[in-house]
Design a protein around this motif. Structure first.
Motif, PDB file in Angstrom:
ATOM      1  N   ALA A  91     -11.226   5.766  20.931  1.00 51.28           N
ATOM      2  CA  ALA A  91      -9.954   6.408  20.609  1.00 51.28           C
ATOM      3  C   ALA A  91      -9.572   6.173  19.158  1.00 51.28           C
ATOM      4  O   ALA A  91      -9.893   5.134  18.572  1.00 51.28           O
ATOM      5  CB  ALA A  91      -8.852   5.871  21.520  1.00 51.28           C
ATOM      6  N   SER A  92      -8.874   7.140  18.596  1.00 54.22           N
ATOM      7  CA  SER A  92      -8.288   6.993  17.266  1.00 54.22           C
ATOM      8  C   SER A  92      -6.966   7.736  17.239  1.00 54.22           C
ATOM      9  O   SER A  92      -6.738   8.648  18.038  1.00 54.22           O
ATOM     10  CB  SER A  92      -9.230   7.519  16.177  1.00 54.22           C
ATOM     11  N   GLY A  93      -6.086   7.303  16.346  1.00 53.64           N
ATOM     12  CA  GLY A  93      -4.770   7.926  16.248  1.00 53.64           C
ATOM     13  C   GLY A  93      -3.741   7.314  17.182  1.00 53.64           C
ATOM     14  O   GLY A  93      -2.576   7.711  17.153  1.00 53.64           O
ATOM     15  N   PHE A  94      -4.154   6.393  18.013  1.00 57.67           N
ATOM     16  CA  PHE A  94      -3.254   5.669  18.903  1.00 57.67           C
ATOM     17  C   PHE A  94      -4.000   4.439  19.407  1.00 57.67           C
ATOM     18  O   PHE A  94      -5.210   4.317  19.221  1.00 57.67           O
ATOM     19  CB  PHE A  94      -2.801   6.538  20.086  1.00 57.67           C
ATOM     20  N   SER A  95      -3.275   3.547  20.055  1.00 61.24           N
ATOM     21  CA  SER A  95      -3.894   2.353  20.604  1.00 61.24           C
ATOM     22  C   SER A  95      -4.084   2.504  22.102  1.00 61.24           C
ATOM     23  O   SER A  95      -3.169   2.908  22.825  1.00 61.24           O
ATOM     24  CB  SER A  95      -3.015   1.132  20.328  1.00 61.24           C
ATOM     25  N   VAL A  96      -5.281   2.164  22.589  1.00 65.16           N
ATOM     26  CA  VAL A  96      -5.539   2.253  24.029  1.00 65.16           C
ATOM     27  C   VAL A  96      -4.722   1.236  24.815  1.00 65.16           C
ATOM     28  O   VAL A  96      -4.660   1.292  26.038  1.00 65.16           O
ATOM     29  CB  VAL A  96      -7.040   2.072  24.346  1.00 65.16           C
ATOM     30  N   GLU A  97      -4.094   0.300  24.107  1.00 65.73           N
ATOM     31  CA  GLU A  97      -3.196  -0.642  24.777  1.00 65.73           C
ATOM     32  C   GLU A  97      -1.888   0.036  25.165  1.00 65.73           C
ATOM     33  O   GLU A  97      -1.168  -0.453  26.045  1.00 65.73           O
ATOM     34  CB  GLU A  97      -2.868  -1.808  23.843  1.00 65.73           C
ATOM     35  N   ASP A  98      -1.561   1.138  24.502  1.00 67.82           N
ATOM     36  CA  ASP A  98      -0.236   1.748  24.664  1.00 67.82           C
ATOM     37  C   ASP A  98      -0.189   2.909  25.646  1.00 67.82           C
ATOM     38  O   ASP A  98       0.887   3.252  26.151  1.00 67.82           O
ATOM     39  CB  ASP A  98       0.268   2.235  23.310  1.00 67.82           C
ATOM     40  N   PHE A  99      -1.343   3.537  25.904  1.00 67.20           N
ATOM     41  CA  PHE A  99      -1.364   4.705  26.789  1.00 67.20           C
ATOM     42  C   PHE A  99      -2.553   4.620  27.739  1.00 67.20           C
ATOM     43  O   PHE A  99      -3.573   4.019  27.425  1.00 67.20           O
ATOM     44  CB  PHE A  99      -1.441   5.996  25.971  1.00 67.20           C
ATOM     45  N   PRO A 100      -2.428   5.208  28.898  1.00 70.10           N
ATOM     46  CA  PRO A 100      -3.533   5.157  29.865  1.00 70.10           C
ATOM     47  C   PRO A 100      -4.713   6.025  29.422  1.00 70.10           C
ATOM     48  O   PRO A 100      -4.545   7.008  28.703  1.00 70.10           O
ATOM     49  CB  PRO A 100      -2.910   5.710  31.146  1.00 70.10           C
ATOM     50  N   ILE A 101      -5.888   5.640  29.859  1.00 69.46           N
ATOM     51  CA  ILE A 101      -7.092   6.431  29.647  1.00 69.46           C
ATOM     52  C   ILE A 101      -7.649   6.830  31.005  1.00 69.46           C
ATOM     53  O   ILE A 101      -7.981   5.962  31.827  1.00 69.46           O
ATOM     54  CB  ILE A 101      -8.159   5.646  28.869  1.00 69.46           C
ATOM     55  N   GLY A 102      -7.698   8.103  31.237  1.00 69.40           N
ATOM     56  CA  GLY A 102      -8.259   8.622  32.488  1.00 69.40           C
ATOM     57  C   GLY A 102      -9.663   9.157  32.267  1.00 69.40           C
ATOM     58  O   GLY A 102      -9.964   9.694  31.206  1.00 69.40           O
ATOM     59  N   TRP A 103     -10.498   8.985  33.263  1.00 66.65           N
ATOM     60  CA  TRP A 103     -11.831   9.577  33.261  1.00 66.65           C
ATOM     61  C   TRP A 103     -11.869  10.677  34.317  1.00 66.65           C
ATOM     62  O   TRP A 103     -11.452  10.467  35.464  1.00 66.65           O
ATOM     63  CB  TRP A 103     -12.904   8.531  33.567  1.00 66.65           C
ATOM     64  N   PHE A 104     -12.385  11.816  33.913  1.00 66.57           N
ATOM     65  CA  PHE A 104     -12.520  12.964  34.783  1.00 66.57           C
ATOM     66  C   PHE A 104     -13.967  13.445  34.712  1.00 66.57           C
ATOM     67  O   PHE A 104     -14.697  13.115  33.780  1.00 66.57           O
ATOM     68  CB  PHE A 104     -11.587  14.091  34.333  1.00 66.57           C
ATOM     69  N   ARG A 105     -14.343  14.251  35.671  1.00 67.79           N
ATOM     70  CA  ARG A 105     -15.665  14.854  35.619  1.00 67.79           C
ATOM     71  C   ARG A 105     -15.597  16.275  36.156  1.00 67.79           C
ATOM     72  O   ARG A 105     -14.723  16.610  36.964  1.00 67.79           O
ATOM     73  CB  ARG A 105     -16.692  14.034  36.397  1.00 67.79           C
TER      74      ARG A 105
END
Length: 123
Positions: free
Chosen positions: A24-38
């Motif tokens: 990720a860039s432009g934000f911190s992964v500590e601050d927003f959720p990261i979802g995985w989709f397929r």
């Protein structure tokens, strides 16, 4: 500018493992959720798993504990470790984020997406 870049996909035999990365860039992964989709050919995009801002992860598919999420805050990267892969896991895998503290299994609730990485499980 929010950007997500997936990597780590490839061709693997049934029963094998892969580790996908979402940088990720432009934000911190500590601050927003990261979802995985397929998304498999001819099918709708589906939620696989998500890691929230509190490091809690949620599985949305019946992956039977085969998929494990982790986060490296120093690298601003989230990983999806996949074990015991099956042919039905074949799909393009995407990571996504949204401006919320909470995960969601609805793709339309995520405005930011990576380009995807192909995972093919075949002998």
């Amino acid at each position: 500018q929010v950007q997500l870049v997936e990597s780590g996909g490839g061709l693997v035999q049934p029963g094998g493992s892969l580790r996908l990365s979402c940088a990720a860039s432009g934000f911190s992964v500590e601050d927003f959720p990261i979802g995985w989709f397929r998304q498999a050919p001819g099918k709708e995009r589906e939620a696989v798993s998500c890691i929230s801002t509190s490091d809690g992860s949620t599985e949305y598919r019946d992956v039977e504990g085969r998929f494990i999420l982790s986060r490296d805050d120093a690298k601003n990267t989230v990983y999806l470790q996949m074990h015991s892969l099956k042919p039905e896991d074949t799909a393009v895998y995407y990571c996504a984020t949204r401006r919320s503290a909470w995960c969601s299994n609805r793709p339309y609730e995520y405005p930011y997406w990576g380009q995807g990485t192909q995972v093919t499980v075949s002998s």
